[in-house]
Design a protein around this motif. Structure first.
Motif, PDB file in Angstrom:
ATOM      1  N   ILE A 186     -15.087  12.604-103.173  1.00  0.00           N
ATOM      2  CA  ILE A 186     -16.052  12.997-102.127  1.00  0.00           C
ATOM      3  C   ILE A 186     -16.030  14.617-102.315  1.00  0.00           C
ATOM      4  O   ILE A 186     -14.830  15.121-102.177  1.00  0.00           O
ATOM      5  N   GLU A 187     -17.053  15.172-102.626  1.00  0.00           N
ATOM      6  CA  GLU A 187     -17.042  16.776-102.810  1.00  0.00           C
ATOM      7  C   GLU A 187     -18.509  17.354-101.902  1.00  0.00           C
ATOM      8  O   GLU A 187     -19.428  16.806-102.179  1.00  0.00           O
ATOM      9  N   HIS A 188     -18.208  18.046-101.014  1.00  0.00           N
ATOM     10  CA  HIS A 188     -18.960  18.690-100.063  1.00  0.00           C
ATOM     11  C   HIS A 188     -20.065  17.637 -99.655  1.00  0.00           C
ATOM     12  O   HIS A 188     -21.388  17.710 -99.577  1.00  0.00           O
ATOM     13  N   GLY A 189     -19.214  16.526 -99.222  1.00  0.00           N
ATOM     14  CA  GLY A 189     -20.158  15.595 -98.377  1.00  0.00           C
ATOM     15  C   GLY A 189     -20.539  14.387 -99.251  1.00  0.00           C
ATOM     16  O   GLY A 189     -21.249  13.473 -98.692  1.00  0.00           O
ATOM     17  N   VAL A 190     -20.792  14.535-100.681  1.00  0.00           N
ATOM     18  CA  VAL A 190     -21.198  13.755-101.536  1.00  0.00           C
ATOM     19  C   VAL A 190     -20.263  12.878-102.207  1.00  0.00           C
ATOM     20  O   VAL A 190     -19.227  13.249-102.687  1.00  0.00           O
ATOM     21  N   LEU A 191     -20.491  11.384-102.101  1.00  0.00           N
ATOM     22  CA  LEU A 191     -19.676  10.635-102.689  1.00  0.00           C
ATOM     23  C   LEU A 191     -20.044  10.173-104.110  1.00  0.00           C
ATOM     24  O   LEU A 191     -21.311   9.923-104.177  1.00  0.00           O
ATOM     25  N   TYR A 198     -16.148  16.632-109.677  1.00  0.00           N
ATOM     26  CA  TYR A 198     -15.823  15.232-109.993  1.00  0.00           C
ATOM     27  C   TYR A 198     -17.239  14.645-110.188  1.00  0.00           C
ATOM     28  O   TYR A 198     -17.561  13.910-111.432  1.00  0.00           O
ATOM     29  N   ALA A 199     -18.387  14.793-109.320  1.00  0.00           N
ATOM     30  CA  ALA A 199     -19.404  14.370-109.929  1.00  0.00           C
ATOM     31  C   ALA A 199     -20.012  14.637-111.234  1.00  0.00           C
ATOM     32  O   ALA A 199     -20.535  13.893-112.124  1.00  0.00           O
ATOM     33  N   ALA A 200     -19.890  15.865-111.680  1.00  0.00           N
ATOM     34  CA  ALA A 200     -20.401  16.562-112.923  1.00  0.00           C
ATOM     35  C   ALA A 200     -19.402  15.775-114.071  1.00  0.00           C
ATOM     36  O   ALA A 200     -19.922  15.424-115.224  1.00  0.00           O
ATOM     37  N   CYS A 201     -18.323  15.561-114.059  1.00  0.00           N
ATOM     38  CA  CYS A 201     -17.303  14.746-114.960  1.00  0.00           C
ATOM     39  C   CYS A 201     -17.633  13.534-114.960  1.00  0.00           C
ATOM     40  O   CYS A 201     -17.887  12.897-116.207  1.00  0.00           O
ATOM     41  N   MET A 202     -18.029  12.789-113.978  1.00  0.00           N
ATOM     42  CA  MET A 202     -18.366  11.345-113.770  1.00  0.00           C
ATOM     43  C   MET A 202     -19.863  11.309-114.713  1.00  0.00           C
ATOM     44  O   MET A 202     -20.220  10.440-115.498  1.00  0.00           O
ATOM     45  N   ALA A 203     -20.541  12.253-114.439  1.00  0.00           N
ATOM     46  CA  ALA A 203     -22.194  12.205-115.266  1.00  0.00           C
ATOM     47  C   ALA A 203     -21.767  12.540-116.580  1.00  0.00           C
ATOM     48  O   ALA A 203     -22.517  11.836-117.460  1.00  0.00           O
ATOM     49  N   GLY A 204     -20.958  13.370-117.030  1.00  0.00           N
ATOM     50  CA  GLY A 204     -20.671  13.517-118.521  1.00  0.00           C
ATOM     51  C   GLY A 204     -19.977  12.241-119.218  1.00  0.00           C
ATOM     52  O   GLY A 204     -20.143  11.797-120.180  1.00  0.00           O
TER      53      GLY A 204
END
Length: 210
Positions: free
Chosen positions: A92-97, A51-57
């Motif tokens: 939320i993935e691996h505790g990272v929001l 999720y975080a990588a997709c949002m960054a892109g």
């Protein structure tokens, strides 16, 4: 012939989506160009991975702005897999929001099932009045591959004049959102481009909504 842009922000099965749309009659361009994405009849937002990588892109190409501007004008958008997940408020993935696009309230979180990821074919429970699943057998199966999903729908019907149509699926004993139809914004957790004839029918239904 419908003109569709597949948004290229560094995540997703771009060519698979392109070929699937071409097979059902669309003219397709894979690009991150802002003007092309706004002018197309339809915008498809793919997504695979974190999720975080997709949002960054997505942020890198100002994808959230593109989606918002299209929706403000009532222009169709279809999110697929993580391309659906990033439409929600947060993941939320691996505790990272990570903050999402916020088109819908809700949290993308890890599925609670004996076997994760959820990988393979599964049925869905589409609501009455669905246009996305029109003409499809209720027992039609779609291809999923994900470890995270939206397990609680948080937008109350009283908050909107015409509430979204929410389709559900179950993995193990865990229910999760499999698709949403909300005015010009539609999305699926599964991959229609990998779902054979059922997926092709679903993409045709999307094109017919333009």
């Amino acid at each position: 012939m419908a003109r569709v842009v597949v948004l290229d922000y560094g995540s997703g099965n771009l060519r698979s989506a392109e070929r699937a749309l071409q097979r059902v009659g669309a003219t397709v361009e894979v690009t991150a160009d802002h003007r092309a994405a706004l002018d197309a009849d339809g915008l498809l937002v793919p997504g695979v991975g974190a999720y975080a990588a997709c949002m960054a892109g997505l942020n890198e190409v100002k994808g959230g702005r593109i989606i918002g501007e299209r929706l403000a004008g009532g222009r169709p958008v279809l999110g697929i897999c993580v391309g659906m997940q990033i439409l929600f408020e947060r993941g939320i993935e691996h505790g990272v929001l990570t903050e999402g696009c916020g088109e819908w309230p809700g949290t993308v979180e890890r599925l609670e099932a004996p076997i994760v990821p959820h990988m393979g074919w599964n049925t869905v429970r589409a609501p009455e009045g669905t246009k996305l699943f029109a003409g499809l057998d209720p027992d039609a199966r779609f291809y999923f591959v994900h470890s995270y999903g939206v397990r609680k729908w948080e937008l109350e019907a009283s908050e909107v004049i015409r509430p979204p149509l929410v389709t559900w699926a179950t993995h193990g004993d865990d229910d999760f959102v499999a698709a949403v139809e909300n005015g010009p914004l539609w999305a699926t957790q599964f991959h229609p481009e990998k779902s054979g004839d059922a997926g092709a029918q679903l993409l045709e239904n999307w094109l017919k909504s333009f």
